[in-house]
Design a protein around this motif. Sequence first.
Motif, short mmCIF file in Angstrom:
data_model
loop_
_atom_site.label_atom_id
_atom_site.label_comp_id
_atom_site.label_asym_id
_atom_site.label_seq_id
_atom_site.Cartn_x
_atom_site.Cartn_y
_atom_site.Cartn_z
N GLY A 203 0.82 -1.21 0.00
CA GLY A 203 0.00 0.00 0.00
C GLY A 203 0.85 1.26 0.00
N ALA A 204 1.92 1.25 0.80
CA ALA A 204 2.80 2.42 0.87
C ALA A 204 3.51 2.66 -0.46
CB ALA A 204 3.82 2.24 1.99
N VAL A 205 3.99 1.58 -1.08
CA VAL A 205 4.68 1.72 -2.37
C VAL A 205 3.70 2.18 -3.45
CG1 VAL A 205 5.91 0.46 -4.19
CG2 VAL A 205 6.47 0.06 -1.78
N GLY A 210 1.90 6.43 -7.07
CA GLY A 210 0.86 7.33 -7.56
C GLY A 210 1.22 8.78 -7.35
N TRP A 211 1.78 9.10 -6.17
CA TRP A 211 2.15 10.47 -5.87
C TRP A 211 3.23 10.96 -6.82
CZ3 TRP A 211 6.81 12.59 -4.03
CH2 TRP A 211 6.73 13.94 -3.64
N LEU A 212 4.23 10.10 -7.10
CA LEU A 212 5.31 10.49 -8.01
C LEU A 212 4.79 10.69 -9.43
CD1 LEU A 212 8.23 8.21 -6.79
CD2 LEU A 212 8.21 10.71 -6.80
N HIS A 221 12.07 13.01 -11.25
CA HIS A 221 10.79 12.52 -10.77
C HIS A 221 10.28 11.36 -11.63
CE1 HIS A 221 11.02 16.62 -9.12
NE2 HIS A 221 10.33 16.13 -8.12
N PHE A 222 10.46 11.47 -12.93
CA PHE A 222 10.04 10.37 -13.81
C PHE A 222 10.84 9.10 -13.50
CE2 PHE A 222 8.28 13.72 -16.63
CZ PHE A 222 7.03 13.17 -16.82
N MET A 228 9.80 3.12 -8.61
CA MET A 228 8.75 2.74 -7.66
C MET A 228 7.71 1.83 -8.31
SD MET A 228 9.17 4.01 -4.58
CE MET A 228 7.58 4.33 -3.82
N ALA A 229 7.40 2.07 -9.58
CA ALA A 229 6.47 1.19 -10.29
C ALA A 229 7.04 -0.21 -10.42
CB ALA A 229 6.15 1.78 -11.67
N GLY A 230 8.35 -0.30 -10.66
CA GLY A 230 9.00 -1.61 -10.73
C GLY A 230 8.94 -2.34 -9.40
#
Length: 287
Positions: A203-205, A210-212, A221-222, A228-230
């Motif tokens: 949930g945290a990841v 989503g925030w990024l 940032h990208f 983070m998506a990975g």
Amino acid sequence: MGEFCGTEPLVGEILGLRTFRIDDSGTLLPLYSDGAWYDGVNTAVCSPPTGSHHRGPHRVPADDCECGFYAYGSVDAAVQNRQTRYVQAVVSCWGDVVAGTKGVRAAHARVDALWMSPAAPSWLRARVSTRYPSARLYADAGAMLAEHPLTELDCYERPRPRRVGPVVAAVVGIAALLGLGLLPFEMLQGSTALWTAWLLVTGAVAAGTGWLMVGTHGAGHFAAAFVMAGVLAWLLAPVFGITGWVLRVPLLRGIAVAVGGYLLALRPHYFPVVRAARERAFCGVRA
């Protein structure tokens, strides 16, 4: 960015230390863009990846933007960047200069002196010397800094010594996170502690990803959003059983590339040379 951002712009010429990538034509490039530096005076403009066009025209550098030419204020601050083991340059910064705790951002900059690792090929040194005749090339970084002492500002902070504890904690945390993504889904559901940990971490990841993605406004940032998506895909992989290995491929590929690049850099006489682009955008307008 806050480490290079102060409350009031400074006016005057300040000597700082920075590093560059070098392509095979002998052109000095910033670490995160292909905006090449001129010999002599360079004038900054606000453009990605450090600046943003969305704010409209504004003075460069601006306190609430990341635009401007960057330079570290001390050797200790500069050597935290791994690229400084290959290239170090003393640059003069003037015009509007915004000072922070580690260095400055400036409207104008000039390369005064340049040191390249002894591993740099002789043909590359010759090309750099030809392209930047006004910058003196040094064989010894200490001699360069002795002849071009950096400007000391009151706002600069001395780097704190690195503590082993946080590094070990980070390594253990990453290992635990990756371990959760490798456990079978049945094992995760069979243990209250593991299931709770997996739900909280996933949930945290997911929230961080989503925030990024929503708040992206720069190359960094990208990049963070993709990483983070990975990680999120890795954590979700157990839900899909054997086919979940497909979700682990992006992160595994990234780890392999990072480790491979690190190992290649450990080769004797290694020096990174960037392939020159056919069309090169320059950092600013020669003044």
